[in-house]
Design an enzyme around this catalytic site. Structure first.
Site, PDB file in Angstrom:
ATOM      1  N   GLU A 256      32.418 -32.025  18.423  1.00 19.43           N
ATOM      2  CA  GLU A 256      32.698 -31.840  16.930  1.00 19.43           C
ATOM      3  C   GLU A 256      34.058 -32.077  16.328  1.00 19.43           C
ATOM      4  O   GLU A 256      34.476 -31.230  15.741  1.00 19.43           O
ATOM      5  CB  GLU A 256      32.277 -30.592  16.340  1.00 19.43           C
ATOM      6  CG  GLU A 256      30.702 -29.991  16.696  1.00 19.43           C
ATOM      7  CD  GLU A 256      30.354 -28.716  16.529  1.00 19.43           C
ATOM      8  OE1 GLU A 256      31.108 -28.365  15.377  1.00 19.43           O
ATOM      9  OE2 GLU A 256      29.654 -28.026  17.066  1.00 19.43           O
TER      10      GLU A 256
ATOM     11  N   GLU B 210      27.549 -21.114  20.934  1.00 16.65           N
ATOM     12  CA  GLU B 210      28.549 -20.059  20.654  1.00 16.65           C
ATOM     13  C   GLU B 210      28.136 -18.579  20.769  1.00 16.65           C
ATOM     14  O   GLU B 210      28.109 -17.909  19.920  1.00 16.65           O
ATOM     15  CB  GLU B 210      29.096 -20.407  18.969  1.00 16.65           C
ATOM     16  CG  GLU B 210      29.236 -21.860  18.609  1.00 16.65           C
ATOM     17  CD  GLU B 210      29.569 -21.877  17.180  1.00 16.65           C
ATOM     18  OE1 GLU B 210      28.877 -21.045  16.262  1.00 16.65           O
ATOM     19  OE2 GLU B 210      29.730 -23.061  16.726  1.00 16.65           O
TER      20      GLU B 210
END
Length: 468
Positions: free
Chosen positions: A285, A177
């Site tokens: 995820e 991220e």
């Protein structure tokens, strides 16, 4: 919602709706684009049966199907049983993050992460490492360092953690991220970005390659599932790394979906454009809020997209039952609070080519016997799939046991339609049924496994079948 297993802060979807922020998760590489039919395949003595679990069905397609796992739930019988039966890969939810393993400088604690790794290894599961360099869940001492100390601490953290698990982790989320949401495509402000500049990502990947040359190295992010400014920025980073020889093997797409942030219409095309750069892509995820047929259809679309991209090596769902999800109120997972299989589960299993059917009829009587025969069913550039067909003798049986021994260079990386255990060498696998033990006289069932060849393409040795 069990907040103790997952901490998060708000994140914003492309539509503007806020949602909690997540972490990354693990994978299975396809080395080549096409499937090759192996020459000299032995004739099976019975009919093959479709895999009846998520992990088994995915493995039959040359992929893994994993779950994010919390160490503190492994003692729950239903949790562990569902994990062991349905999945062939794991990602630790929080146990490998910086604050969990190095809360004070150069003092490492791997206890909880080791628990997950040991459990997964005992079941022959792949393990994704999550995550090495991330702006969140950082202990305070990291943020307080100057540039020189921060660079040293980052490289030391990567090296120590990866070397601790060397040879055990299939793929690492090296950097997580690092890009902003929105339309800028800019880097996210973080201690690493602010003090080390744009080069910190490249340095992290180069350090990771030196620490464990055999592990796959991934970049992982959210809100990059379709083509947008953020995914374009990641795409350009990967393209640059590949052009300059910076080590990067895979890109992870978190794929957290809800009504405000649905599955993009160009999801498959986006995965494909990254794969075309020469990296594997992984859905790391996955969770999709909703219920019933609508949720099932979305899960099916995601699964089909991965299967359509040859370099999509696996899917990880972010949790097992809804009650332990970080988005529990949205019931986003494949199992309900009581571990019941939801329509979304059935949709995924069907998309993977699996079947929920069981074994043969139960029966009694003495003189129980069975035989086992082997066939190689598929081959890729670095692995092959084997299948063992178990045939009951003249009387019905209620269980069977078969041993599979691989050569010293080989390693079994996935299994399906069976419950495996291993000897201390990791080369002898004792296989028992997984819902397919009851066979009527003369009936057959089968189990399968994937062997990483490591240069040795010899067939494994199949021991005699023992009936019960």
């Amino acid at each position: 919602m069990v907040t103790s297993t997952r901490r998060h802060e708000p994140r914003r979807s492309p539509s503007g709706a806020q949602r909690p922020r997540l972490r990354v998760r693990r994978a299975f590489t396809l080395g080549v684009v096409g499937f090759l039919t192996a020459a000299g395949v032995l004739t099976l003595s019975g009919t093959a049966s479709a895999a009846s679990t998520l992990g088994g069905a995915a493995a039959a397609k040359g992929r893994y199907f994993g779950a994010a796992v919390a160490a503190n739930h492994l003692g729950e019988a239903q949790y562990a049983a569902t994990l062991d039966t349905e999945f062939n890969a794991v990602t630790p939810e929080n146990e490998m993050k910086w604050d969990a393993v190095e809360s004070s400088r150069n003092s490492f604690n791997f206890t909880s992460a080791d628990q997950i790794v040991s459990h997964a290894q005992g079941k022959g599961m792949k393990i994704r490492g999550h995550t090495l360099v991330w702006h969140s869940q950082l202990p305070g001492w990291v943020s307080g360092l100057g540039a020189t100390d921060l660079r040293s601490a980052m490289n030391n953290h990567i090296t120590k953690v990866m070397q601790h698990y060397q040879g055990k982790i299939y793929a690492w989320d090296v950097v997580n991220e690092a890009f902003q949401d929105g339309n800028s495509g800019a880097r996210r402000s973080s201690p690493f970005q602010d003090k080390l500049g744009d080069g910190f990502i490249e340095e992290a990947f180069r350090t990771a390659r030196a620490a464990d040359p055999s592990a796959k190295l991934c970049y992982n992010d959210y809100n990059t599932d379709g083509q947008n400014a953020k995914s374009n920025a990641v795409y350009n980073l990967v393209k640059d790394f590949k052009a300059r020889g910076v080590p990067i093997d895979c890109v992870g797409f978190q794929s957290h979906f809800n009504s405000q942030s649905p599955v993009p219409s160009d999801y498959q095309q986006n995965l494909q454009r990254f794969a075309d750069l020469g990296v594997d892509v992984q859905i790391t995820e996955l969770d999709i809020e909703g219920s019933g047929s609508a949720q099932a259809d979305n899960y099916r679309r995601v699964t089909q997209a991965c299967l359509a991209v040859s370099r999509c090596t696996g899917i990880t769902v972010w949790g097992i039952p809804d009650k332990y999800s970080w988005r529990a109120s949205g019931t986003p997972l494949l199992f309900d609070d009581n571990y019941g299989k939801k329509p979304a589960y059935d949709a995924v299993l069907a998309a993977l080519g699996g079947s929920s059917g069981g074994g043969g009829d139960d029966g009694g009587g003495g003189g129980r016997s069975c035989t086992a025969s082997y066939s190689e069913t598929q081959r890729w550039g670095d692995r092959f799939n084997g299948q063992v067909t178990v045939t009951a003798g003249s009387s019905a049986i209620s269980g069977w046991t078969v041993t599979v021994t691989v050569r010293s260079a080989q390693r079994v990386s996935a299994t399906w339609n069976s419950t495996p255990s291993w000897d201390s060498s990791g080369k002898v696998m004792t296989v028992k049924p997984n819902g397919n033990g009851n066979l009527s006289a003369g009936a057959t069932t089968s189990f399968g496994f994937t062997v990483m060849a490591n240069g040795d393409w010899s067939a494994p040795t199949i021991g005699s079948c023992t009936a019960s």
